[in-house]
Write a protein that holds these residues in place. Structure first.
Motif, PDB file in Angstrom:
ATOM      1  N   MET A  16       1.182   4.427  -4.340  1.00 54.35           N
ATOM      2  CA  MET A  16       2.755   4.376  -4.618  1.00 54.35           C
ATOM      3  C   MET A  16       3.005   3.769  -6.356  1.00 54.35           C
ATOM      4  O   MET A  16       3.795   4.063  -6.691  1.00 54.35           O
ATOM      5  N   GLU A  17       2.047   2.904  -6.690  1.00 54.23           N
ATOM      6  CA  GLU A  17       2.325   2.278  -8.013  1.00 54.23           C
ATOM      7  C   GLU A  17       2.377   3.352  -9.155  1.00 54.23           C
ATOM      8  O   GLU A  17       3.131   3.551 -10.224  1.00 54.23           O
ATOM      9  N   GLU A  18       1.553   4.619  -8.910  1.00 50.00           N
ATOM     10  CA  GLU A  18       1.671   5.784  -9.982  1.00 50.00           C
ATOM     11  C   GLU A  18       2.737   6.432  -9.762  1.00 50.00           C
ATOM     12  O   GLU A  18       3.108   6.855 -10.819  1.00 50.00           O
ATOM     13  N   ALA A  19       3.105   6.749  -8.785  1.00 54.46           N
ATOM     14  CA  ALA A  19       4.571   7.379  -8.435  1.00 54.46           C
ATOM     15  C   ALA A  19       5.922   6.581  -8.992  1.00 54.46           C
ATOM     16  O   ALA A  19       6.456   7.113  -9.634  1.00 54.46           O
ATOM     17  N   ILE A  20       5.821   5.201  -8.805  1.00 55.06           N
ATOM     18  CA  ILE A  20       6.757   4.324  -9.593  1.00 55.06           C
ATOM     19  C   ILE A  20       6.443   4.485 -11.200  1.00 55.06           C
ATOM     20  O   ILE A  20       7.798   4.413 -11.716  1.00 55.06           O
ATOM     21  N   LYS A  21       5.623   4.479 -11.535  1.00 52.30           N
ATOM     22  CA  LYS A  21       5.357   4.666 -13.164  1.00 52.30           C
ATOM     23  C   LYS A  21       6.146   6.012 -13.501  1.00 52.30           C
ATOM     24  O   LYS A  21       6.616   6.236 -14.551  1.00 52.30           O
ATOM     25  N   ASN A  22       5.625   7.211 -12.755  1.00 45.84           N
ATOM     26  CA  ASN A  22       6.091   8.390 -12.915  1.00 45.84           C
ATOM     27  C   ASN A  22       7.738   8.605 -12.955  1.00 45.84           C
ATOM     28  O   ASN A  22       8.255   9.071 -13.788  1.00 45.84           O
ATOM     29  N   LEU A  23       8.188   7.789 -11.842  1.00 46.41           N
ATOM     30  CA  LEU A  23       9.708   7.934 -11.660  1.00 46.41           C
ATOM     31  C   LEU A  23      10.289   7.056 -12.921  1.00 46.41           C
ATOM     32  O   LEU A  23      11.325   7.510 -13.498  1.00 46.41           O
ATOM     33  N   GLN A  24       9.680   5.974 -13.483  1.00 50.67           N
ATOM     34  CA  GLN A  24      10.258   5.223 -14.548  1.00 50.67           C
ATOM     35  C   GLN A  24      10.220   5.952 -15.928  1.00 50.67           C
ATOM     36  O   GLN A  24      11.172   6.045 -16.801  1.00 50.67           O
ATOM     37  N   GLU A  25       9.178   6.752 -15.929  1.00 47.35           N
ATOM     38  CA  GLU A  25       9.222   7.597 -17.208  1.00 47.35           C
ATOM     39  C   GLU A  25      10.147   8.684 -17.343  1.00 47.35           C
ATOM     40  O   GLU A  25      10.679   8.854 -18.145  1.00 47.35           O
ATOM     41  N   LYS A  26      10.469   9.250 -16.235  1.00 51.68           N
ATOM     42  CA  LYS A  26      11.303  10.506 -15.958  1.00 51.68           C
ATOM     43  C   LYS A  26      12.850   9.766 -16.322  1.00 51.68           C
ATOM     44  O   LYS A  26      13.594  10.308 -17.116  1.00 51.68           O
ATOM     45  N   MET A  76       9.046  -7.173  -3.197  1.00 44.37           N
ATOM     46  CA  MET A  76       8.890  -5.755  -4.250  1.00 44.37           C
ATOM     47  C   MET A  76       8.902  -6.234  -5.634  1.00 44.37           C
ATOM     48  O   MET A  76       8.188  -5.666  -6.563  1.00 44.37           O
ATOM     49  N   LEU A  77       9.529  -7.335  -5.962  1.00 47.20           N
ATOM     50  CA  LEU A  77       9.519  -7.959  -7.431  1.00 47.20           C
ATOM     51  C   LEU A  77       8.130  -8.164  -7.903  1.00 47.20           C
ATOM     52  O   LEU A  77       7.389  -7.927  -8.860  1.00 47.20           O
ATOM     53  N   GLN A  78       7.366  -9.073  -6.818  1.00 45.61           N
ATOM     54  CA  GLN A  78       5.993  -9.347  -6.912  1.00 45.61           C
ATOM     55  C   GLN A  78       5.289  -8.335  -7.348  1.00 45.61           C
ATOM     56  O   GLN A  78       4.258  -8.488  -8.117  1.00 45.61           O
ATOM     57  N   ARG A  79       5.270  -7.333  -6.598  1.00 43.89           N
ATOM     58  CA  ARG A  79       4.538  -6.066  -6.500  1.00 43.89           C
ATOM     59  C   ARG A  79       4.815  -5.266  -7.920  1.00 43.89           C
ATOM     60  O   ARG A  79       3.697  -4.920  -8.464  1.00 43.89           O
ATOM     61  N   PHE A  80       5.885  -5.334  -8.376  1.00 41.28           N
ATOM     62  CA  PHE A  80       6.147  -4.692  -9.601  1.00 41.28           C
ATOM     63  C   PHE A  80       5.625  -5.631 -10.849  1.00 41.28           C
ATOM     64  O   PHE A  80       4.956  -5.043 -11.692  1.00 41.28           O
ATOM     65  N   LYS A  81       5.475  -7.078 -10.598  1.00 42.22           N
ATOM     66  CA  LYS A  81       5.022  -7.812 -11.647  1.00 42.22           C
ATOM     67  C   LYS A  81       3.139  -7.708 -11.663  1.00 42.22           C
ATOM     68  O   LYS A  81       2.710  -7.454 -12.564  1.00 42.22           O
ATOM     69  N   THR A  82       2.788  -7.766 -10.343  1.00 38.39           N
ATOM     70  CA  THR A  82       1.364  -7.719  -9.913  1.00 38.39           C
ATOM     71  C   THR A  82       0.739  -6.368 -10.642  1.00 38.39           C
ATOM     72  O   THR A  82      -0.344  -6.353 -11.157  1.00 38.39           O
TER      73      THR A  82
END
Length: 233
Positions: free
Chosen positions: A1-11, A29-35
């Protein structure tokens, strides 16, 4: 899921203005983003540490009356509520952003929280772009594209659903519509949750069983424990 989040943010970075606020459904969820190093240095990230599917609320979101009702519903103190919920949201409440990205799940718990934030944006007169990135909670995946949402109408949806406990006659995402149906039903006699509890009252690990059996509701152990105790009374 982390890679998909990165791709979404780039878009989103390529299409929307720089001053972006990300609202995440809760502290975890915030901790997951930080980690996982998913937070962009030039953007702001805040958690919505609430459980709006549980208890009562006021029509004026984040007002003193709203806070009073939420404190009573969540059995906490005003000081704790302000520290955990209101302080965490300070950028949303006090600052101006060109775009706001909402990272929420597809379960009932997350969708009722999402409605609340969208209603607040309409209440506050927000005119920027609002994007919804949907996490598929049961599969730990994320939809590959963000949904652009118009906030107009969500305050009426919020008032109908969370204040009056009625199904609104307004257009919304199908996932939100399904979540509202579950929300309006889950504490009634006809709820599959209530039926399951009554049929399995003597089970030793009933709370854990409920967590596994009904992931689409997104409820936590404390909520299930309270429902069980209410039935026992």
């Amino acid at each position: 899921m982390e890679e998909a989040i990165k791709n979404l943010q780039e878009k989103m970075e390529a299409r929307y203005k720089d001053h972006i606020l990300h609202v995440l459904n809760g502290f975890h969820m915030l901790q997951r983003f930080k980690t996982n190093n998913l937070m962009k240095e030039n953007q702001t990230y805040v958690p919505f540490n609430e459980a709006m599917c549980w208890g009562e609320a006021d029509t004026k979101i984040f007002s003193d009356c709203f806070i009073e009702k939420r404190v009573k519903s969540l059995k906490t103190t005003e000081a704790e509520y302000r520290r955990i919920v209101i302080e965490s949201l300070k950028p949303l409440l006090k600052e101006k952003f060109d775009s706001i990205v909402l990272w929420f799940g597809d379960d009932m718990f997350c969708q009722i929280n999402l409605i609340t934030i969208l209603a607040y944006l309409e209440q506050s007169g927000y005119k920027g772009d609002v994007l919804f990135c949907m996490v598929l909670e049961r599969s730990e995946e994320i939809v590959s594209d963000a949904f652009k949402i118009e906030v107009e109408g969500y305050l009426d949806i919020y008032k109908a659903v969370i204040y009056n406990h009625e199904m609104p006659a307004l257009k919304m995402l199908p996932v939100t519509y399904q979540a509202i149906k579950m929300y309006l039903n889950y504490r009634t006699e006809e709820s599959p949750i209530m039926k399951y509890i009554r049929d399995n009252f003597e089970k030793e690990h009933l709370v854990n069983d409920l967590l596994r059996r009904f992931p689409e509701y997104g409820l936590g152990d404390l909520q299930y424990q309270t429902i069980i105790e209410d039935i026992r009374k």
